[in-house]
Design a protein around this motif. Structure first.
Motif, PDB file in Angstrom:
ATOM      1  N   SER A 176      37.172  36.614  32.621  1.00  0.00           N
ATOM      2  CA  SER A 176      36.551  37.901  33.084  1.00  0.00           C
ATOM      3  C   SER A 176      36.853  37.999  34.322  1.00  0.00           C
ATOM      4  O   SER A 176      36.829  39.045  34.960  1.00  0.00           O
ATOM      5  CB  SER A 176      34.995  37.917  32.963  1.00  0.00           C
ATOM      6  N   ARG A 177      37.366  36.914  35.174  1.00  0.00           N
ATOM      7  CA  ARG A 177      37.894  37.203  36.501  1.00  0.00           C
ATOM      8  C   ARG A 177      39.144  37.908  36.691  1.00  0.00           C
ATOM      9  O   ARG A 177      39.693  38.254  37.880  1.00  0.00           O
ATOM     10  CB  ARG A 177      37.803  35.830  37.378  1.00  0.00           C
ATOM     11  N   ASP A 178      39.828  37.787  35.662  1.00  0.00           N
ATOM     12  CA  ASP A 178      41.245  38.219  35.630  1.00  0.00           C
ATOM     13  C   ASP A 178      41.289  39.875  35.494  1.00  0.00           C
ATOM     14  O   ASP A 178      40.513  40.536  35.073  1.00  0.00           O
ATOM     15  CB  ASP A 178      41.988  37.920  34.740  1.00  0.00           C
ATOM     16  N   VAL A 179      42.122  40.470  36.297  1.00  0.00           N
ATOM     17  CA  VAL A 179      42.252  42.014  36.281  1.00  0.00           C
ATOM     18  C   VAL A 179      43.173  42.528  35.090  1.00  0.00           C
ATOM     19  O   VAL A 179      44.231  41.972  34.742  1.00  0.00           O
ATOM     20  CB  VAL A 179      43.047  42.332  37.490  1.00  0.00           C
ATOM     21  N   MET A 180      42.633  43.354  34.482  1.00  0.00           N
ATOM     22  CA  MET A 180      43.416  43.883  33.265  1.00  0.00           C
ATOM     23  C   MET A 180      43.330  45.621  33.593  1.00  0.00           C
ATOM     24  O   MET A 180      42.640  46.036  34.153  1.00  0.00           O
ATOM     25  CB  MET A 180      42.865  43.682  32.020  1.00  0.00           C
TER      26      MET A 180
END
Length: 116
Positions: A30-34
């Motif tokens: 969830s910390r990654d940018v998408m």
């Protein structure tokens, strides 16, 4: 390694709606940018919308603000793009995008065509 698979593109008349979805497989959190980028014929790839972190902060290109909505389901590792009031100038290949620390990943792209 992350794999991104898009779905939901197609042909729609101006003023219509489409919903794009992207499923991520692999080491994504969830910390990654998408988000979503698009590339029209003869043009550079451009950012459409991205969504970051667990608070789901979203950023949009000016050209799609108020018409497109990005959302994310961290439990399912999916990101979606609801596109309303589509215009012919929205015609492009849309790419799902994920940024993990120093690595970026792209989906294979899905064609969106808006007829006038």
């Amino acid at each position: 390694q992350v794999q991104l698979v898009e779905s939901g593109g197609g042909l729609v008349q101006a003023g219509g709606s489409l919903r794009l979805s992207c499923a991520a497989a692999g080491s994504i959190s969830s910390r990654d940018v998408m988000g979503w980028y698009r590339q029209a014929p003869g043009k550079q790839r451009e950012l459409v919308a991205i969504i970051t972190d667990t608070d789901s902060t979203a950023k949009y290109a000016d050209s799609v603000k108020g018409r497109f909505t990005i959302s994310r389901d961290n439990a399912k590792n999916t990101v979606s793009l609801q596109m309303n009031s589509l215009k012919p100038e929205d015609t492009a290949v849309y790419y799902c995008y994920a940024a993990l620390a120093t690595l970026t990943y792209w989906g294979q792209g899905t064609q969106v065509t808006v007829s006038s």
